[in-house]
Scaffold this motif. Structure first.
Motif, short mmCIF file in Angstrom:
data_model
loop_
_atom_site.label_atom_id
_atom_site.label_comp_id
_atom_site.label_asym_id
_atom_site.label_seq_id
_atom_site.Cartn_x
_atom_site.Cartn_y
_atom_site.Cartn_z
N PHE A 26 0.83 -1.21 0.06
CA PHE A 26 -0.04 -0.12 0.05
C PHE A 26 0.93 0.99 0.17
O PHE A 26 1.69 1.40 0.82
N LEU A 27 0.61 2.20 -0.76
CA LEU A 27 1.25 3.53 -0.85
C LEU A 27 0.46 4.66 -0.06
O LEU A 27 0.81 5.11 0.60
N ILE A 28 -0.76 4.64 -0.76
CA ILE A 28 -1.76 6.13 -0.36
C ILE A 28 -2.91 5.88 -0.60
O ILE A 28 -3.50 5.09 -1.72
N SER A 29 -4.04 6.60 -0.11
CA SER A 29 -5.19 6.45 -0.46
C SER A 29 -5.77 7.60 -0.07
O SER A 29 -5.54 8.68 0.59
N PHE A 30 -6.95 7.92 -0.90
CA PHE A 30 -7.81 9.28 -0.96
C PHE A 30 -9.35 8.97 -0.78
O PHE A 30 -9.87 7.93 -1.27
N TYR A 31 -9.90 9.72 0.04
CA TYR A 31 -11.39 9.55 0.13
C TYR A 31 -11.99 11.01 0.05
O TYR A 31 -11.46 11.82 0.39
N GLU A 32 -13.06 11.21 -0.93
CA GLU A 32 -13.60 12.56 -1.26
C GLU A 32 -12.49 13.48 -1.42
O GLU A 32 -12.68 14.65 -0.99
N LYS A 33 -11.47 13.32 -2.17
CA LYS A 33 -10.44 14.29 -2.64
C LYS A 33 -9.49 14.42 -1.55
O LYS A 33 -8.63 15.50 -1.70
N MET A 34 -9.63 13.94 -0.50
CA MET A 34 -8.57 14.06 0.68
C MET A 34 -7.95 12.82 1.12
O MET A 34 -8.41 11.71 0.83
N GLN A 35 -6.47 13.35 1.25
CA GLN A 35 -5.72 11.87 1.67
C GLN A 35 -6.43 11.45 3.05
O GLN A 35 -6.70 11.82 3.91
N SER A 36 -6.44 10.00 2.98
CA SER A 36 -7.06 9.35 3.97
C SER A 36 -6.08 8.41 4.75
O SER A 36 -6.11 8.24 5.90
N ASP A 37 -5.24 7.84 4.20
CA ASP A 37 -3.97 7.03 4.67
C ASP A 37 -3.00 7.05 3.95
O ASP A 37 -2.76 7.34 2.62
N LYS A 38 -1.67 6.69 4.65
CA LYS A 38 -0.51 6.90 3.77
C LYS A 38 0.28 5.57 4.28
O LYS A 38 0.33 5.41 5.33
N GLY A 39 1.11 5.35 3.27
CA GLY A 39 1.73 3.66 3.67
C GLY A 39 3.16 3.95 3.43
O GLY A 39 3.73 4.96 3.59
N SER A 40 3.77 3.18 2.72
CA SER A 40 5.45 3.26 2.60
C SER A 40 5.79 4.19 1.21
O SER A 40 6.10 3.35 0.30
N ILE A 41 5.16 5.20 1.15
CA ILE A 41 5.31 5.81 -0.18
C ILE A 41 6.65 6.95 0.00
O ILE A 41 6.66 7.65 1.06
N PRO A 42 7.71 6.90 -0.83
CA PRO A 42 8.82 7.64 -0.73
C PRO A 42 8.20 9.25 -0.88
O PRO A 42 7.29 9.42 -1.32
N ASP A 43 9.25 10.00 -0.10
CA ASP A 43 8.76 11.44 -0.24
C ASP A 43 8.86 12.06 -1.63
O ASP A 43 8.51 12.98 -1.94
N ARG A 44 9.61 11.15 -2.64
CA ARG A 44 9.73 11.62 -4.13
C ARG A 44 8.46 11.37 -4.50
O ARG A 44 8.26 11.84 -5.69
N PHE A 45 7.46 10.62 -4.14
CA PHE A 45 6.32 10.42 -4.74
C PHE A 45 5.18 11.46 -4.20
O PHE A 45 5.15 11.62 -2.95
N SER A 46 4.46 11.92 -4.82
CA SER A 46 3.07 12.39 -4.37
C SER A 46 2.08 12.17 -5.28
O SER A 46 2.03 11.67 -6.39
N ALA A 47 0.73 12.34 -4.60
CA ALA A 47 -0.41 12.02 -5.16
C ALA A 47 -1.62 12.83 -4.87
O ALA A 47 -1.83 13.59 -4.22
N GLN A 48 -2.72 12.94 -5.80
CA GLN A 48 -3.97 13.70 -5.37
C GLN A 48 -5.00 13.15 -6.03
O GLN A 48 -4.93 12.47 -7.06
N GLN A 49 -6.16 13.36 -5.65
CA GLN A 49 -7.42 12.95 -6.13
C GLN A 49 -8.29 14.28 -6.75
O GLN A 49 -8.35 15.04 -5.83
N PHE A 50 -8.60 14.36 -7.68
CA PHE A 50 -9.28 15.41 -8.28
C PHE A 50 -10.80 15.57 -8.20
O PHE A 50 -11.40 14.21 -7.83
N SER A 51 -11.40 16.46 -8.72
CA SER A 51 -12.85 16.85 -8.37
C SER A 51 -13.74 15.72 -9.01
O SER A 51 -14.76 15.43 -8.81
#
Lengths: 111, 114
Positions: free
Chosen positions: B45-70
């Motif tokens: 698991f890296l990361i998750s989003f619910y309703e466009k907000m980050q909900s949980d974060k796993g072993s995701i490197p700082d070099r990675f970012s993510a987002q959920q759009f409208s």
């Protein structure tokens, strides 16, 4: 934290043989349990699930029963086919909603 | 039935380059999860989003970012790529942010870093 321990493979069976892949878990609370299947070169497909103790998930002849007393969710099929050859992942989903997977078991079914 | 769509399906990058992976969830699914599967490994698991907000974060490197759009699609941005980032990246979606809800996986993006 949550963890899943799964029987390591590879497992090689002849067509129509009985299949069991063992899966045990460690988790706080009451996780949901899943089996996913990954065919060569493809993504993960949900095979079956169980969300509470004593639930039995079943699909395509595969079955697994959520056993809280033994913290297990073993996958079984009475008669495997060549087309069942794939990697099988046991997974749990706990209170933090993310999936925690076992290491996967490669099943090869020979005609 | 509509499934999770991921693009691109395959991507080849050089070390230190950047990559953007896209995920389009099943219609009416508002939760998106990202997983990384190394060769012969189980998905992590890296990361998750619910309703466009980050909900949980796993072993995701700082070099990675993510987002959920409208429109609920999500993008995973990966910078300063390393050889070890070569993996299969899965996106999954579920209809509700709930314990019992099934996560449906996309076909994955296979990233190769040279």
């Amino acid at each position: 934290g949550n963890s899943v321990t799964q029987m390591e493979g590879p497992v090689t069976l002849s067509e129509e043989a009985f299949l069991t892949i063992n899966c045990t878990y460690t988790a706080t609370g009451y996780p949901s349990l899943f089996w996913y299947v990954q065919y060569p070169g493809e993504g993960l497909q949900l095979l079956l699930k169980a969300t509470k103790a004593d639930d039995k998930g079943s699909n395509k002849g595969f079955e697994a029963t959520y056993r809280k007393e033994t913290t297990s969710f073993h996958l079984e099929k009475g008669s495997v086919q060549v087309s069942d050859s794939a990697v099988y992942f046991c997974a749990l989903r706990g209170s933090n909603y993310k999936l925690t997977f076992g290491k996967g078991t490669l099943l090869t079914v020979n005609p | 039935a509509a499934g999770v769509i991921q693009s691109p399906r395959h991507l080849i990058k050089e070390k230190r380059e950047t990559a953007t992976l896209k995920c389009y969830p099943i219609p009416r699914h508002d939760t998106v999860y990202w997983y990384q599967q190394g060769p012969g490994q189980d998905p992590q698991f890296l990361i998750s989003f619910y309703e466009k907000m980050q909900s949980d974060k796993g072993s995701i490197p700082d070099r990675f970012s993510a987002q959920q759009f409208s429109d609920y699609h999500s993008e995973l941005n990966m910078s300063s790529l390393e050889l070890g980032d070569s993996a299969l990246y899965f996106c999954a979606s579920s209809p509700q942010f709930g314990r019992g809800e099934t996560q449906y996986f996309g076909p994955g993006t296979r990233l190769l870093v040279l």
